[in-house]
Design a protein around this motif. Structure first.
Motif, PDB file in Angstrom:
ATOM      1  N   ALA A  93       0.830  -1.205   0.000  1.00 41.91           N
ATOM      2  CA  ALA A  93       0.000   0.000   0.000  1.00 41.91           C
ATOM      3  C   ALA A  93       0.865   1.255   0.000  1.00 41.91           C
ATOM      4  O   ALA A  93       0.570   2.221  -0.715  1.00 41.91           O
ATOM      5  N   LEU A  94       1.933   1.254   0.793  1.00 42.94           N
ATOM      6  CA  LEU A  94       2.813   2.424   0.848  1.00 42.94           C
ATOM      7  C   LEU A  94       3.533   2.623  -0.480  1.00 42.94           C
ATOM      8  O   LEU A  94       3.621   3.744  -0.996  1.00 42.94           O
ATOM      9  N   VAL A  95       4.059   1.544  -1.047  1.00 44.63           N
ATOM     10  CA  VAL A  95       4.786   1.635  -2.316  1.00 44.63           C
ATOM     11  C   VAL A  95       3.865   2.129  -3.429  1.00 44.63           C
ATOM     12  O   VAL A  95       4.249   2.972  -4.252  1.00 44.63           O
ATOM     13  N   ARG A  96       2.630   1.621  -3.459  1.00 40.90           N
ATOM     14  CA  ARG A  96       1.675   2.066  -4.476  1.00 40.90           C
ATOM     15  C   ARG A  96       1.326   3.549  -4.309  1.00 40.90           C
ATOM     16  O   ARG A  96       1.193   4.286  -5.296  1.00 40.90           O
ATOM     17  N   LYS A  97       1.164   3.966  -3.068  1.00 38.61           N
ATOM     18  CA  LYS A  97       0.811   5.361  -2.801  1.00 38.61           C
ATOM     19  C   LYS A  97       1.912   6.301  -3.285  1.00 38.61           C
ATOM     20  O   LYS A  97       1.641   7.306  -3.959  1.00 38.61           O
ATOM     21  N   GLU A 127       2.774   8.904  -7.966  1.00 40.62           N
ATOM     22  CA  GLU A 127       3.367  10.131  -8.493  1.00 40.62           C
ATOM     23  C   GLU A 127       4.861  10.008  -8.745  1.00 40.62           C
ATOM     24  O   GLU A 127       5.393  10.651  -9.646  1.00 40.62           O
ATOM     25  N   LYS A 128       5.539   9.179  -7.933  1.00 40.91           N
ATOM     26  CA  LYS A 128       6.989   9.053  -8.040  1.00 40.91           C
ATOM     27  C   LYS A 128       7.399   7.579  -8.028  1.00 40.91           C
ATOM     28  O   LYS A 128       7.806   7.048  -6.987  1.00 40.91           O
ATOM     29  N   PRO A 129       7.275   6.906  -9.167  1.00 41.83           N
ATOM     30  CA  PRO A 129       7.606   5.472  -9.210  1.00 41.83           C
ATOM     31  C   PRO A 129       9.052   5.177  -8.853  1.00 41.83           C
ATOM     32  O   PRO A 129       9.349   4.160  -8.229  1.00 41.83           O
ATOM     33  N   ASN A 185      10.302   2.698  -5.780  1.00 45.75           N
ATOM     34  CA  ASN A 185      11.247   1.589  -5.909  1.00 45.75           C
ATOM     35  C   ASN A 185      12.395   1.715  -4.911  1.00 45.75           C
ATOM     36  O   ASN A 185      12.860   0.717  -4.348  1.00 45.75           O
ATOM     37  N   ASN A 186      12.851   2.942  -4.687  1.00 43.21           N
ATOM     38  CA  ASN A 186      13.941   3.156  -3.734  1.00 43.21           C
ATOM     39  C   ASN A 186      13.499   2.847  -2.304  1.00 43.21           C
ATOM     40  O   ASN A 186      14.271   2.302  -1.509  1.00 43.21           O
ATOM     41  N   VAL A 187      12.262   3.194  -1.965  1.00 42.00           N
ATOM     42  CA  VAL A 187      11.726   2.859  -0.641  1.00 42.00           C
ATOM     43  C   VAL A 187      11.676   1.348  -0.467  1.00 42.00           C
ATOM     44  O   VAL A 187      12.073   0.814   0.577  1.00 42.00           O
ATOM     45  N   ARG A 212       8.062  -4.052  -7.753  1.00 41.61           N
ATOM     46  CA  ARG A 212       8.628  -2.750  -8.118  1.00 41.61           C
ATOM     47  C   ARG A 212       7.860  -2.176  -9.304  1.00 41.61           C
ATOM     48  O   ARG A 212       7.220  -2.912 -10.063  1.00 41.61           O
ATOM     49  N   PHE A 213       7.933  -0.882  -9.464  1.00 37.61           N
ATOM     50  CA  PHE A 213       7.383  -0.244 -10.656  1.00 37.61           C
ATOM     51  C   PHE A 213       8.357  -0.450 -11.809  1.00 37.61           C
ATOM     52  O   PHE A 213       9.562  -0.594 -11.600  1.00 37.61           O
ATOM     53  N   ALA A 214       7.812  -0.477 -13.019  1.00 39.11           N
ATOM     54  CA  ALA A 214       8.660  -0.660 -14.196  1.00 39.11           C
ATOM     55  C   ALA A 214       9.643   0.487 -14.289  1.00 39.11           C
ATOM     56  O   ALA A 214       9.323   1.638 -13.959  1.00 39.11           O
ATOM     57  N   LYS A 215      10.858   0.172 -14.743  1.00 35.90           N
ATOM     58  CA  LYS A 215      11.882   1.208 -14.893  1.00 35.90           C
ATOM     59  C   LYS A 215      11.486   2.205 -15.969  1.00 35.90           C
ATOM     60  O   LYS A 215      10.953   1.843 -17.010  1.00 35.90           O
ATOM     61  N   GLY A 216      11.750   3.455 -15.706  1.00 35.85           N
ATOM     62  CA  GLY A 216      11.531   4.486 -16.712  1.00 35.85           C
ATOM     63  C   GLY A 216      12.685   4.496 -17.696  1.00 35.85           C
ATOM     64  O   GLY A 216      13.575   3.639 -17.654  1.00 35.85           O
TER      65      GLY A 216
END
Length: 358
Positions: A118-122, A126-128, A132-134, A162-166
């Motif tokens: 939930a925290l990672v998604r939140k 706005e800041k994927p 990922n760093n968190v 993790r979110f996909a890499k930009g």
């Protein structure tokens, strides 16, 4: 016990081969406060909970909270067999702040993957990259806590994605590079050439000085990772450096203000660059880290392998390939196009004397 960094007002007393810890505000002054005995091991959650209580944070807060676990993790860095660099420490501290704020008083044993997810998604909404760093910082914390210290018996990060890499930082365009070479002056120009031809981060470029020169290259331990690449001083950079006054200290020094004559910090160099960038619309979107991409792409185009570039720049092979993926694909496509054209040129049409094609 190896020395560890202690918080303010906490001091160590050695007696008969043992160490004792106390909390006392204003120690050694006429306004000295109460001397409070602390637990003996500063690497335990109990120690940090006692410190918080001595500071005035009293109450039924458990000693095995997430906040206390993070405290113990940070203290452990001083005594780890495999040292954690200052840059990595700062990185962990920064990205463990959101978990500390969200669950600081939550017993660590109650933290579950659904909480982490939930925290990672939140954050990632706005800041994927930050999300990922968190998650990476939490995984490092959990790996340590589930190790020999045995402060956890489960993995609350298990299954959290993790979110996909930009795309990462974009390299400067040829037009931006040419404009910088034609218009930059002073320290911004030095910064540009050092960054473009060494591929180092700002935090390392501002530290570069003549003592780092090593038989035609630079040898400098990177602040963030501790990696020590050997960066060749390429002819373009060598020609530019020949114009610089030889003196002790960093190549980059402040030229004005209260800090005149002093080295730049990372943030100061960023501000100087940003002010210069605002003067030139063509540089919109260009960031110093993009020059790191330009450096590895240039080396790849010269035929060097990802491993060789990794040694020269101090970047992982994976990141070298990440930055070079577009350039490699373009080069591969252009090679195919050249081959097709060569085949077409080599295919000649012969004619019979009657004029018919053979």
């Amino acid at each position: 016990m190896s020395k560890v960094s202690l918080p303010r007002h906490v001091h160590r007393v050695a007696s008969r081969g043992r160490e004792y810890f106390y909390y006392q505000e204003g120690r050694g002054t006429a306004q000295a406060g109460e001397r409070i005995r602390l637990p003996d091991d500063p690497q335990t959650p109990e120690f940090w909970n006692a410190v918080r209580q001595a500071q005035g944070t009293f109450g039924p807060t458990p000693t095995d909270t997430v906040g206390a676990l993070i405290d113990a993790f940070e203290v452990s860095w001083e005594t780890r067999q495999r040292k954690i660099t200052k840059g990595t420490q700062d990185h962990y501290r920064r990205y463990l702040k959101p978990p500390r704020k969200a669950w600081g008083d939550l017993p660590a044993r109650e933290l579950r993957p659904r909480h982490v997810d939930a925290l990672v998604r939140k954050i990632g909404a706005e800041k994927p990259g930050a999300a990922n760093n968190v998650l990476d910082a939490l995984k490092a914390l959990v790996a340590w806590a589930n190790g020999p210290v045995e402060l956890l018996t489960h993995d609350p990060t298990q299954g959290v994605e993790r979110f996909a890499k930009g795309e990462g930082h974009h390299p400067w365009t040829p037009e931006q590079l040419a404009h910088a070479e034609q218009t930059f002056t002073g320290m911004v120009r030095r910064f540009y050439f050092l960054s473009r031809y060494t591929g180092q981060r700002i935090s390392d470029v501002v530290r570069l000085n003549p003592t780092h020169e090593d038989e035609g290259g630079f040898s400098l331990s990177q602040k963030k990772t501790g990696v020590k690449p050997w960066c060749p001083i390429f002819p373009e950079l060598e020609a530019e450096m020949a114009k610089w006054e030889r003196r002790p200290g960093p190549y980059l020094i402040q030229e004005e203000g209260k800090g005149k004559g002093k080295p730049f910090s990372t943030n100061q160099m960023w501000k100087i660059f940003d002010r210069e960038r605002q003067k030139h619309p063509i540089l919109a979107g260009a960031v110093p880290h993009g020059l790191r991409a330009n450096a590895v792409i240039r080396l790849r185009g010269a035929g060097y392998s990802a491993l060789q570039i990794s040694d020269m720049v101090g970047m992982s092979v994976e990141m070298v390939e990440h930055y070079c993926r577009h350039a490699d694909r373009k080069a591969s496509g252009q090679a195919v196009l050249r081959e097709l054209r060569e085949r077409s040129d080599d295919t000649t049409v012969k004619h019979w004397k009657s004029g018919k094609q053979k």
